[in-house]
Write a protein that holds these residues in place. Sequence first.
Motif, PDB file in Angstrom:
ATOM      1  N   PRO A 518     -40.791 -41.389   5.179  1.00 21.46           N
ATOM      2  CA  PRO A 518     -41.909 -42.329   4.995  1.00 21.46           C
ATOM      3  C   PRO A 518     -42.740 -42.527   6.246  1.00 21.46           C
ATOM      4  CG  PRO A 518     -39.821 -43.497   5.091  1.00 21.46           C
ATOM      5  CD  PRO A 518     -39.492 -42.048   5.061  1.00 21.46           C
ATOM      6  N   ARG A 519     -42.184 -42.365   7.423  1.00 25.08           N
ATOM      7  CA  ARG A 519     -42.959 -42.552   8.642  1.00 25.08           C
ATOM      8  C   ARG A 519     -43.931 -41.389   8.868  1.00 25.08           C
ATOM      9  NH1 ARG A 519     -41.652 -46.469  12.170  1.00 25.08           N
ATOM     10  NH2 ARG A 519     -39.752 -47.684  11.815  1.00 25.08           N
ATOM     11  N   HIS A 522     -46.582 -41.351   6.018  1.00 26.32           N
ATOM     12  CA  HIS A 522     -47.356 -42.599   5.868  1.00 26.32           C
ATOM     13  C   HIS A 522     -47.379 -43.065   4.422  1.00 26.32           C
ATOM     14  CE1 HIS A 522     -48.697 -42.350  10.009  1.00 26.32           C
ATOM     15  NE2 HIS A 522     -48.964 -41.073   9.801  1.00 26.32           N
ATOM     16  N   LYS A 523     -46.194 -43.151   3.823  1.00 26.82           N
ATOM     17  CA  LYS A 523     -46.106 -43.573   2.431  1.00 26.82           C
ATOM     18  C   LYS A 523     -46.483 -45.050   2.307  1.00 26.82           C
ATOM     19  CE  LYS A 523     -42.827 -43.750  -1.420  1.00 26.82           C
ATOM     20  NZ  LYS A 523     -41.419 -43.521  -1.820  1.00 26.82           N
ATOM     21  N   PRO A 524     -47.373 -45.388   1.386  1.00 26.47           N
ATOM     22  CA  PRO A 524     -47.758 -46.796   1.246  1.00 26.47           C
ATOM     23  C   PRO A 524     -46.587 -47.638   0.741  1.00 26.47           C
ATOM     24  CG  PRO A 524     -48.690 -45.492  -0.523  1.00 26.47           C
ATOM     25  CD  PRO A 524     -48.092 -44.524   0.441  1.00 26.47           C
ATOM     26  N   GLU A 525     -46.592 -48.912   1.106  1.00 28.08           N
ATOM     27  CA  GLU A 525     -45.503 -49.799   0.708  1.00 28.08           C
ATOM     28  C   GLU A 525     -45.577 -50.093  -0.784  1.00 28.08           C
ATOM     29  OE1 GLU A 525     -45.534 -53.274   3.028  1.00 28.08           O
ATOM     30  OE2 GLU A 525     -45.288 -52.239   4.948  1.00 28.08           O
ATOM     31  N   VAL A 528     -43.619 -55.468  -4.287  1.00 26.65           N
ATOM     32  CA  VAL A 528     -42.351 -56.184  -4.158  1.00 26.65           C
ATOM     33  C   VAL A 528     -41.890 -56.650  -5.532  1.00 26.65           C
ATOM     34  CG1 VAL A 528     -41.183 -58.119  -3.051  1.00 26.65           C
ATOM     35  CG2 VAL A 528     -43.003 -56.884  -1.854  1.00 26.65           C
ATOM     36  N   ARG A 536     -43.659 -61.624   1.815  1.00 28.58           N
ATOM     37  CA  ARG A 536     -44.488 -61.268   0.669  1.00 28.58           C
ATOM     38  C   ARG A 536     -43.901 -61.895  -0.584  1.00 28.58           C
ATOM     39  NH1 ARG A 536     -45.372 -55.121   0.089  1.00 28.58           N
ATOM     40  NH2 ARG A 536     -46.915 -55.896  -1.374  1.00 28.58           N
TER      41      ARG A 536
END
Length: 614
Positions: A518-519, A522-525, A528, A536
Motif C-alpha cells: 500500500p505504501r 499509494h492505495k487510497p484508504e 471505515v 474517523r
Amino acid sequence: TGGSMSSDGDIGAVMGFSGFGKKARTFDLDAIFEQTRRTAIERSQHVLGEFLSASTESDASSDSEVIGPPIPSQSAAQEQEDDELVGPPLPPGYTGSTADSDDEDEDTQDDDDDHRIWTKIRLIFIFSFLLLLFYIEIRKFSLQVSALALDPSGARLVTGGYDYDVRFWDFAGMDQALQAFRSLQPCECHQIKTLQYSITGDVILVISGSAQAKVLDRDGFNVMECIKGDQYIVDMANTKGHTAMLNCGDWHPKMKEEFMTCSNDGTVRTWDVKSEKTHKSVFKPRSFQGKKVVPTCCTYSRDGKLIAAGCQDGSIQIWDRNLSVHTKFHCRQAHTPGSDTSCLAFSYDGTTLASRGGDDTLKTWDIRNFRKPVHVATGLTNYFSMTDCCFSPDDKLLVTGTSVRKDEGSGKLVFFDRLSFQRVYDIEVTNASVVRCLWHPKLNQIMAGTANGLVKVYYDPVKSHRGAKLCVVKSKRKEKHAETLTQDYIITPHALPMFREARQRSTRKQLEKDRLDPRKSHKPEPPVSGPGRGGRVAAHGGTLSSFIVKNIALDKTDDSNPREAILRHAKEAMENPYWVAPAYKKTQPEPMFAEESEEDEEAEKEPEWKKRKI
C-alpha cells in the motif's frame, strides 16, 4: 636618473656583484607613433589605389578584391570614354563633355566643372554604402514580421508579427544564438501592426488589430490601455475612443506622454498616457465630396506641430496639431484611389515628406509646395499595408522595401538619392517580401523585417556603433545537460553468498509485488466500517458535524400532542421539585390546569386543511 644609476653601480662594486638584475627597456614613443602613421598612410594609399583602379573595370562587381557593395554596371561606350573618371558610373540621362563630341571645344570649362562634381558624387556613393557589408539574421518567427522598433539608445529591439507575439531583444545580453529574452502576447488574438518606443525609451506603443491601443513598459508590463468608443454613435467626435480596427500609431517627437492612432472608423485621435478614459483631440479625414475616408497611416512632423495621414482614397491630409477642423495641406490625388498608402515619413530637416503607396510608387513632397510631388519612383511592388520607407540619418538617402510573390524572386531594399532620386543601390534580402525597414541614427544600422519571419540587421564594422556588433563577437553558450545518476551493477560471480548481490528478477513480478504494497502503490484508504477508528466516524462522513447532522435527520420521533408530552413530566416534578418550586414553596399558589373540552376534541377531529392558520 644618471646619479641613481651610478650609485647603484658603486653599491654593487662594494658588495661584490655587478648590479641589481636586468634593467627595464625604454621606448621612444614619438618614433613609434611616427612609424605607425607612415605605415597607415602607405597602406591606405595602396588600398585606395587598388579600389579606384578596380572600379573602372567592367567586372568590378564580381572580380574586385575591394571590400564593399558591387558598383553598378556601365555601358561599354561610357567605359571607353570615361576611363579617366574615378568612382561609380555616371547617372542615366547625364550628358557632359564625353557625350557631346560635336560641342567638345565650346564649353570646356563647364565640362571640367561637371566632371569634378560628378566625380565627387560618385565617390560619395561608394563610401556611403560601405556599411552594407555584414549582417545578422534573426529567424524566430513563423509568420510575417509586421512591426519593428528600436529604443532611442539602440540597446533593445522589439518585434511583432502576425503570430500575435511581441518579442524583446537585448543586443548587450545576446550572443550568436540570437535568442529573445522575453516573448508575450499583449493583445491576445490580434495581429501586431505597429510598435514604437517613446522619445525617452521607457514605454512602447502597441498597435494591433483591435480598437484599443496599449502602452507597455520596457519589460512588457501593461501601463495603459485606451478606452473603446461607442459604436452606435454616428458622430465619431462624440465617442471617447476608436470603434473599429486600428491601422497605425506614432509618438509625439517632443512630448513624451502624447501619442496618436488612426483607425478604420475614419478618425485620427491623439492620446495622453496619463488619461486613458478619453482622447485629447479628434481629426476626421474627408474626401472631396465630404464623405468619411479611412486613414491607413499617420505620423507627426519632426517638430511635432503637424499631423499627416494617408487615406484609402489616395489623398494625403495634413493638419495643424492645435487645429483639428480644417486641413493645413491637402493633396487629393497623391496616390491611386483605393490603394492603401502604407507609410509616411518626414525628413530630418522637416521640409520633405516621403509617401509609400499601395500603387507601387514612392514619392517625395515639398511641404512648402504640396500640390504635386517633387520626385516619383515607380515599379516598387507593394503587397502589404505596412511597407515602410525611411530617410538615412544624414538625410541624403531614402530607403524602402519591395514585395514579391512566393517563389518568384527576392525582396529588396532599394536606396534612392534624395536630391536626384536616382536608384543608387539594391540589396537582395531574402526570397520573400521586405515589409519593415528601419535605419537607426545612433547605431548607423539598418533593420529589415520580411514576410517569411526573418529579421536582418545590416551593419558596418567601422562606421556602425554597438547594436549588432555587441552580440556578433560573443560565442554561443554551451548547453548544460542534466546530469543523471545511474546505478551500475557490479557482477561478481565468485563472491561469497553474504556479499553476493541479489539477482534481478523480471520487471513484471516486481511491479505486481509493488502493487500489493500500500505504501508503494499509494492505495487510497477504504471507507471505515463499524464504530470508527483513527478519528474517523464510520459510514457517516469524515467529521463529527456530519455525523450529528445525519443523526438529526434520522430522528423520526414525533409527539402528536405537545400538551401530553409536557404533562407526563408533571407528576415527577411535583413529587421531586429541584429548580424553581423549592424557592416559591410557601408563596406559590397551587397550579390549576385546564381540562379538555369537547370543542377541543372536535377541533382535533377536523382535517388539517380546514384548521385556521394562526
